[in-house]
Design a protein around this motif. Sequence first.
Motif, short mmCIF file in Angstrom:
data_model
loop_
_atom_site.label_atom_id
_atom_site.label_comp_id
_atom_site.label_asym_id
_atom_site.label_seq_id
_atom_site.Cartn_x
_atom_site.Cartn_y
_atom_site.Cartn_z
N PRO A 250 0.81 -1.23 0.00
CA PRO A 250 0.00 0.00 0.00
C PRO A 250 0.84 1.28 0.00
O PRO A 250 0.44 2.27 -0.60
CB PRO A 250 -0.82 -0.12 1.29
N ALA A 251 2.00 1.25 0.66
CA ALA A 251 2.87 2.43 0.66
C ALA A 251 3.34 2.76 -0.76
O ALA A 251 3.37 3.93 -1.17
CB ALA A 251 4.07 2.20 1.58
N ILE A 252 3.70 1.73 -1.51
CA ILE A 252 4.14 1.95 -2.89
C ILE A 252 2.97 2.45 -3.74
O ILE A 252 3.12 3.40 -4.54
CB ILE A 252 4.73 0.66 -3.47
N LEU A 253 1.81 1.83 -3.57
CA LEU A 253 0.65 2.22 -4.36
C LEU A 253 0.17 3.63 -4.03
O LEU A 253 -0.41 4.31 -4.88
CB LEU A 253 -0.49 1.21 -4.14
N ILE A 254 0.39 4.07 -2.80
CA ILE A 254 0.00 5.43 -2.42
C ILE A 254 1.03 6.44 -2.91
O ILE A 254 0.68 7.51 -3.42
CB ILE A 254 -0.17 5.52 -0.89
N SER A 255 2.31 6.12 -2.76
CA SER A 255 3.36 7.10 -3.05
C SER A 255 3.49 7.41 -4.53
O SER A 255 3.80 8.54 -4.91
CB SER A 255 4.70 6.60 -2.49
N LEU A 256 3.26 6.42 -5.39
CA LEU A 256 3.41 6.67 -6.83
C LEU A 256 2.42 7.72 -7.34
O LEU A 256 2.84 8.71 -7.98
CB LEU A 256 3.27 5.36 -7.60
N PRO A 257 1.11 7.57 -7.12
CA PRO A 257 0.21 8.64 -7.58
C PRO A 257 0.43 9.97 -6.88
O PRO A 257 0.24 11.03 -7.47
CB PRO A 257 -1.19 8.08 -7.29
N MET A 258 0.84 9.92 -5.60
CA MET A 258 1.15 11.17 -4.90
C MET A 258 2.30 11.90 -5.59
O MET A 258 2.26 13.12 -5.80
CB MET A 258 1.51 10.88 -3.44
N GLY A 259 3.36 11.16 -5.93
CA GLY A 259 4.49 11.77 -6.61
C GLY A 259 4.10 12.34 -7.96
O GLY A 259 4.56 13.43 -8.35
N VAL A 260 3.25 11.63 -8.69
CA VAL A 260 2.80 12.11 -10.00
C VAL A 260 1.98 13.39 -9.85
O VAL A 260 2.17 14.37 -10.57
CB VAL A 260 2.00 11.02 -10.72
N VAL A 261 1.03 13.39 -8.93
CA VAL A 261 0.17 14.57 -8.73
C VAL A 261 1.00 15.77 -8.32
O VAL A 261 0.81 16.89 -8.83
CB VAL A 261 -0.92 14.26 -7.69
N ILE A 262 1.92 15.58 -7.37
CA ILE A 262 2.76 16.69 -6.93
C ILE A 262 3.61 17.21 -8.08
O ILE A 262 3.77 18.43 -8.27
CB ILE A 262 3.64 16.25 -5.75
N ALA A 263 4.18 16.30 -8.88
CA ALA A 263 5.01 16.72 -10.00
C ALA A 263 4.20 17.52 -11.02
O ALA A 263 4.68 18.53 -11.55
CB ALA A 263 5.64 15.50 -10.66
N VAL A 264 2.97 17.08 -11.30
CA VAL A 264 2.14 17.79 -12.27
C VAL A 264 1.78 19.18 -11.75
O VAL A 264 1.88 20.19 -12.48
CB VAL A 264 0.87 16.98 -12.59
#
Length: 261
Positions: free
Chosen positions: A54-68
């Motif tokens: 779950p940590a990996i699945l949460i962090s990936l979209p978080m990183g994408v959203v923050i980057a965008v």
Amino acid sequence: MVASIASSTRTLGRGVRLGVRATALMGYDLARGRFPLREALVQAWFFTSVSMLPAILISLPMGVVIAVQVGSITENIGAGSMAGAVGGMGVMQQIAPLAAALLVGGAGASAIASDLGARTVREEIDALRTMGIDPHRRLVAPRILAMTVVAPMLAVLVILMSILAGFFVASVGQGVAPGSYWLSFGSFATVTDLMICLGKSAVFGYLVAVIAGQRGLEAGGGPKGVADCVNAAVVLGMLACLVVNLVITQLVLLFLPMGFL
């Protein structure tokens, strides 16, 4: 209203007493070499196994959203090379500790509360006390130590995956030079930021374990009581982490302004 406030105050007092007593017993047993380390390792591995994916699945979209979001802002003001610094700082200071709090507050708190609640309902806790075994020492303290250690590890994993996801989006989708991304991140991110992140995560893990332990030991009323204590442990644990995060953030900004981090 008054009765509700009094009941909440008594519950808070019992939680504080449990946390202080379990922590004191943990330190005493560690110093004497009598701490149930095997139980703590088993619990730490369980918390890690149920929280890592779950940590990996949460962090990936978080990183994408923050980057965008960060990329669009920095591009509008002509500071695209600063995307790594802004995104990385946001992840380290706020996103990673809160993500770790949500993970341990969900999977970890429910596991602790359900285990201790089931033991309480089946009168196993009373049987331990009858045999002269302190449940705070044997059951609660190892889980507190395990959760306090696992939460910073999850925060580091969230930082790693979020920053990598943000780097991929910035370099591939937004045209940011890879070198400038890492240079800006390395210029602004400091060891102090990482230490604050790990400290926050450890505090969150400790709070979640104490709250879940208290709710589990006070469960009653059969299976419904266990379900209620699990629900209360998850909700109260996450709420406590959010409130404490606000307090810690204000204290950090008060004593360590951005220029000194």
